[in-house]
Every structure is written in C-alpha cells, then in structure tokens.
Design a protein around this motif. Sequence first.
Motif, PDB file in Angstrom:
ATOM      1  N   GLY A 147       0.797  -1.214   0.000  1.00 11.83           N
ATOM      2  CA  GLY A 147       0.000   0.000   0.000  1.00 11.83           C
ATOM      3  C   GLY A 147       0.829   1.262   0.000  1.00 11.83           C
ATOM      4  N   ALA A 148       1.980   1.226   0.683  1.00  6.95           N
ATOM      5  CA  ALA A 148       2.808   2.423   0.822  1.00  6.95           C
ATOM      6  C   ALA A 148       3.510   2.817  -0.465  1.00  6.95           C
ATOM      7  CB  ALA A 148       3.842   2.210   1.928  1.00  6.95           C
ATOM      8  N   LEU A 149       3.396   2.017  -1.520  1.00  7.38           N
ATOM      9  CA  LEU A 149       4.031   2.370  -2.787  1.00  7.38           C
ATOM     10  C   LEU A 149       3.338   3.545  -3.466  1.00  7.38           C
ATOM     11  CD1 LEU A 149       4.566  -1.214  -4.297  1.00  7.38           C
ATOM     12  CD2 LEU A 149       6.232   0.189  -3.052  1.00  7.38           C
ATOM     13  N   ILE A 150       2.120   3.857  -3.038  1.00  7.96           N
ATOM     14  CA  ILE A 150       1.327   4.901  -3.683  1.00  7.96           C
ATOM     15  C   ILE A 150       0.997   6.002  -2.683  1.00  7.96           C
ATOM     16  CG2 ILE A 150      -0.885   5.422  -4.771  1.00  7.96           C
ATOM     17  CD1 ILE A 150      -0.915   2.654  -5.948  1.00  7.96           C
ATOM     18  N   ASP A 151       1.183   7.254  -3.109  1.00  7.64           N
ATOM     19  CA  ASP A 151       0.690   8.417  -2.373  1.00  7.64           C
ATOM     20  C   ASP A 151      -0.806   8.506  -2.673  1.00  7.64           C
ATOM     21  OD1 ASP A 151      -0.230  11.017  -1.785  1.00  7.64           O
ATOM     22  OD2 ASP A 151       1.776  11.858  -1.993  1.00  7.64           O
ATOM     23  N   ASP A 152      -1.632   8.157  -1.701  1.00 17.54           N
ATOM     24  CA  ASP A 152      -3.067   8.048  -1.937  1.00 17.54           C
ATOM     25  C   ASP A 152      -3.681   9.361  -2.412  1.00 17.54           C
ATOM     26  OD1 ASP A 152      -3.088   5.361  -1.209  1.00 17.54           O
ATOM     27  OD2 ASP A 152      -3.450   5.815   0.907  1.00 17.54           O
ATOM     28  N   ASP A 153      -3.314  10.464  -1.789  1.00 15.02           N
ATOM     29  CA  ASP A 153      -3.885  11.760  -2.182  1.00 15.02           C
ATOM     30  C   ASP A 153      -3.502  12.105  -3.617  1.00 15.02           C
ATOM     31  OD1 ASP A 153      -5.065  12.072   0.292  1.00 15.02           O
ATOM     32  OD2 ASP A 153      -3.415  13.265   1.115  1.00 15.02           O
ATOM     33  N   ALA A 154      -2.261  11.810  -3.983  1.00 18.35           N
ATOM     34  CA  ALA A 154      -1.811  12.097  -5.342  1.00 18.35           C
ATOM     35  C   ALA A 154      -2.560  11.240  -6.360  1.00 18.35           C
ATOM     36  CB  ALA A 154      -0.310  11.874  -5.456  1.00 18.35           C
TER      37      ALA A 154
END
Length: 310
Positions: A226-233
């Motif tokens: 999950g941490a591979l992606i900046d969720d807000d971005a």
Amino acid sequence: MPLNILFAARPERWVTYETPLRQALDAAGIAAHLSTDIAPQDVDYIVYAPNSPLQDFTPYTRAKAVLNLWAGVENITNNETLKIPLARMVDPGLTKGMVEWVTGHVMRYHLGLDTDIRKTDSDWTPRTPPLAQERQVTILGLGALGAAVAETLVYLGFNVTGWSRSPKDIAGVTCLHGDAGRADALHRAEIAVLLLPNTPDTENTLNAETLTQMPAGACIINPGRGALIDDDALLAALDSGQIAHATLDVFRVEPLPADHPYWAHPKVTVTPHIAAETRATTAAQAIVENIRRGEADEDFLHLVDRAKGY
C-alpha cells in the motif's frame, strides 16, 4: 538426534501449517520435533510470521535461521535482536496466484471489459480491442513475483518494460533500473503493475510527480504494498483524468477504513488483499528445503539483505 523446529506464528497458522510441514519433513527424511513451544536455547530453526508474539530473538542462541512464512519482511528486517540469517518466503503457489491475478486485471484493462460489457440495449457501440502487441505494460519490481508476471505477459504478446533498483535481464522484457530508468519505464506504462518491496526507498513510488510521467489515461494495478502509492496524489490524478482507473489490492491500513475515499471512487477497484496468498503445502516444501540446506551446509535460498530491506 531430531532437529527442534519452533513454529512462531499465530494459532490459526499452526492449524494450517502443522500437517503440511510434518509431511514435507517426512518426505525430505528429516527427523524433527516441530512445536509451538520449545525452550529458546534448544531451537534449531524458527518458522516465523512477523506478527508473531516472538519479537526478541536474543535467547535463541542455537538457532541457525529464521524462515519467514511471508514474502514481505519489512516488519522484521529492522529487528536488532535478529542476528542469524533470515529467509523470505518464495512460494511457487503464491507466485502462480499472483501471476494469475495480475494477468486477469491486465487483460481486463487491455480489452476494455468494463466498457464493453453491456447490461441493456441502450448503447450498442462495437469496437475492435487492440492486440497485446499494441499494448505497453510496465512492471515496477522485478523480483521473483515481478519477473514471473513479466514473463507471462511477454508470452501473451504484450510489450513489457520492467524496472528494478538493480540491473536485471529477463528474456523479452525491456529491463531498466535507476532513477532515469524509472522515468522511462513510467513513460511507457499504459498499464503499470506495482510489485516492489516496501522500503524507505520505494515508499510513494507513485506520487504527484511520477504519476504525471505516465501516459494520460493510464491504468494502475497494485498488488504489492500500500505504501508504494501516495493516496492523495492518486486520487487527484484519477479526478483529473491523468489516470483512468486503479485496481488496488493492498493499502496502508487494512482492512481499508469504511470512510476511505477509495471505496466510493468510480475509478477505483478495491480488492481485499487477495492477489496472492502463501499456500501451506508448497510453502512448507520451501521451508523444509531451506532446513535441508542448513543441515547440509549449503547456502540458504532467498536470504534477506538487511541493508536493502528485502
């Protein structure tokens, strides 16, 4: 004298793994006492899950290796009490499961199934889907899982680019590495698949900057971490149309909180961490092979590099 093998994981895992481990040990001709309760100073090998209550390895003075039940090791690599070799799980069953799951979602995007499947006669617009050879797929992460996925997609005819931290060579795959290589890999990514480990260097691999490096209308598949992606971005890129759709199987918090924006977003598919799971039978065989190697003074398979975190 039998080996003492400690199974250090939650009780439900013991129920699942006890019989396959005993069968694999018998098949390998290894005499062993396998238990969830062995005095630390008597333990030869530790079969381990990072969410086990066992967090202090100091008393295990005789142990030769910790054999992880999970592919992910980010929750144990920084344990300063662990001084002996740590092997991550590379399970053929898990690998096959990941390949099938990723291939299914790549084909879904490639063929435009969400667009073409009709439930009413209100929109009858035939179109010709592209062939695989006309589609660019990028795999971020070329470890055991990423390489297996890449090879399968090449076999199906896709143009596959792979990116990894260090140089790799996979037949039929354009293999790139380093920062410049990552930008090139993303530039090609009509469909991007994230299979990187979770380390400080890989956190937010897809962020506000790197998402703009992808082709407009690209799709993302994340069965990695999950941490591979900046969720807000990602949400912003989905709203702008820069990213057409994202299929996400892993998240920073699991289960995904009920109020998370991903649940309601029309361009996000959420799956509940099902892309790949360790299969007890094949995983037990992998663990026992490493025990056999340890007793034969052979190199352990899939040792973790603590400096890299995987």
